[in-house]
Design a protein around this motif. Structure first.
Motif: not given
Lengths: 328, 328
Positions: A227, A255, A258-259, A261, B283, B285, B326
């Motif tokens: 991350i 991930n 992904y977060d 973008n 994703r 979550r 989520e």
DNA sequence: CTGAAAGCGCTTACAG
DNA sequence: CTGAAAGCGCTTACAG
């Protein structure tokens, strides 16, 4: 009170020696007696006392396995296969867990193993210090390191980590990527990372790519590291592919991107090292250098000398392969 | 040869009794001798022989932990906390792994524990059969089941699984979902699933929702089961939310729906049971009913009777909570 | 096919 | 503060 051999002997009208023989089926008695003895033992709910037995026979066919509650998830596979192979060979295995970064704790655990007189101890994803190795050698116990070739004075079973780094990098380069990130623990402190990084540098060099220091992100083997690294690459962003040194790291990268973008693999490609099941469980699925952890576990047991053999140092290298999935 | 107490005694010019006393610091000797003895022991590389020691002192402060290489991933947390708590209390822990669905193997392993004279054995995500429990009781060893209240003749530490099922369902209903799937192992065979399913049914009933058999998908606790279930729900499709009985199952559901172009949570909502770290690593979550595995591990050690106590059966229930993330 | 006896390496009353 | 001695529950030459 728990039944003991002498109780059986009394009831059977035999000596304890005879009872011991049939219980360990060493032969030299009639089927008759055997049957009778077994029945009595059973009725009494007899169980051998291992302490007494081990002490008397001054030998011990148990092997100790030490692993850490690590960020990486391949331990399970290695251990599982150690157990399977050990069972085949009628070896007992006792497992102990060391906390990470707790050298004193590790020493304690190893002491426990020595006190239990195991004939070998296997370290999985753990760095035994030279002192620990020495303790073990002095106690005539065979030390083995699995999945990590940290020290050539100890026997080990592991992949060729230099080659892993080299091939991961070469794969990416041949796919057309030129700016390649590398995420791992500290490469001077962590020997496995050091080797993989060396292979990475070697490949870059061979392909005429000059390494930039921003390409390297050092932290740990964990998901969180992935991350964090993704943020780093987004910020210093000239990278078009990244190598994650463990599946957890790569998952974190995936991930994290992904977060943020960032699309994988169209913006940034990814290749993971380890290739556990996890790689098929992400979306997109992680391309990986896949190690053969099952074989490592099995090999480790085979490598352990049957008896208190001379302590030859043996090194076994386990082959790996590349599994192309969806991230590069 | 390995050094023994008598070697130290000889060098120190003392009796083995004295050596034993200082080695176990039982007091009743001068600082002087103590220091001298310790030094000799050290120089000799002395390590106690556990077998001899345990045998002589006819007591044993080690506890046995048995777990399976299960599809679920919460074992690690439980075990970690068992270790921590055990260390605090100066208990030794030995771990053994049972293969799934191998009752004979389990029996063998338990025998090993009995032979080693542990004072308690803890089963994590394993169903000890009544015969096994009986063996243990007969051997005066305290059996404990962790994370599973399968049998009221055995002490256990677990969540209230009925309540878990009930609250997961109620949460979903209150969010407005009316057709709720339930994915688990066979609900008649697997007791935990049975309980959770009962809670689910109870909640449905209380809210005037009539259960349809297509809502239930039975297979296992694994990731693959989630994948399979997603296909099932897409086919029989009147479901607007699904409960996954483990994080692995829910992860499979999530990925399965993703592969089928079913959006979570807009098309189908999801709630997972367990709430391990995994839930924050998907994703979107995973919303979850979160069990306190750390507390379970700690509690298990506290529950184990210090000595060979009377074998009272004790049952401890560990609280859980709902973590909204989520997927619902 | 079976037994008497010594021994494995420690611990623990008991006695001083 | 220290030692002699018995004992923990088994196993294993040795002898028959």
């Amino acid at each position: 009170m728990r039944a003991k051999i002498s109780d059986i002997a009394k009831i059977a009208g035999l000596s304890t020696a005879s009872i011991s023989r049939v219980l360990n089926n060493q032969g030299g008695y009639s089927k008759e007696t055997a049957k009778r003895v077994m029945k009595i033992a059973n009725d009494l709910g007899y169980f051998k006392d291992r302490s007494a037995s081990d002490l008397a026979r001054r030998s011990n066919n148990t092997i100790g396995v030490i692993y850490t509650d690590f960020e990486t998830n391949f331990n399970d596979l290695v251990i599982k296969n150690i157990m399977i192979e050990a069972k085949k060979r009628h070896l007992d295995v006792i497992l102990m867990i060391a906390q990470q970064n707790d050298p004193d704790g590790l020493t304690k655990i190893v002491q426990g193993m020595i006190e239990r007189r195991v004939f070998a101890v296997q370290f999985i994803s753990t760095h035994p210090s030279p002192q620990i190795i020495q303790m073990l050698n002095q106690a005539a116990i065979f030390p083995q390191v699995i999945g990590d070739a940290t020290d050539h004075t100890v026997s080990y079973v592991s992949s060729d980590d230099m080659a892993i780094g080299y091939h991961a990098t070469t794969y990416l380069i041949e796919k057309g990527y030129r700016s390649i990130g590398f995420v791992s623990p500290n490469i001077t402190t962590d020997y496995v990372s050091h080797l993989r990084f060396s292979g990475y540098r070697k490949s870059l060099k061979e392909h005429g790519i000059s390494f930039k220091s921003d390409w390297l992100f050092e932290e740990s083997y964990s998901y969180q590291t992935g991350i964090h690294a993704s943020a780093h690459y987004q910020k210093y962003g000239d990278v078009d592919a990244v190598i994650g040194v463990s599946d957890e790291v790569s998952w974190g990268l995936l991930n994290g991107f992904y977060d943020l973008n960032v699309s994988v693999p169209s913006d940034i490609a990814l290749i993971s090292i380890d290739g556990t099941e996890l790689c098929s469980q992400t979306r997109p699925r992680l391309t990986s250098v896949t190690q053969d952890f099952a074989l490592m576990g099995k090999t480790a047991i085979k490598q352990a000398p049957k008896k208190a053999d001379p302590h030859r140092v043996t090194a076994v290298t386990i082959p790996f392969k590349i599994n192309i999935r969806e991230t590069s």
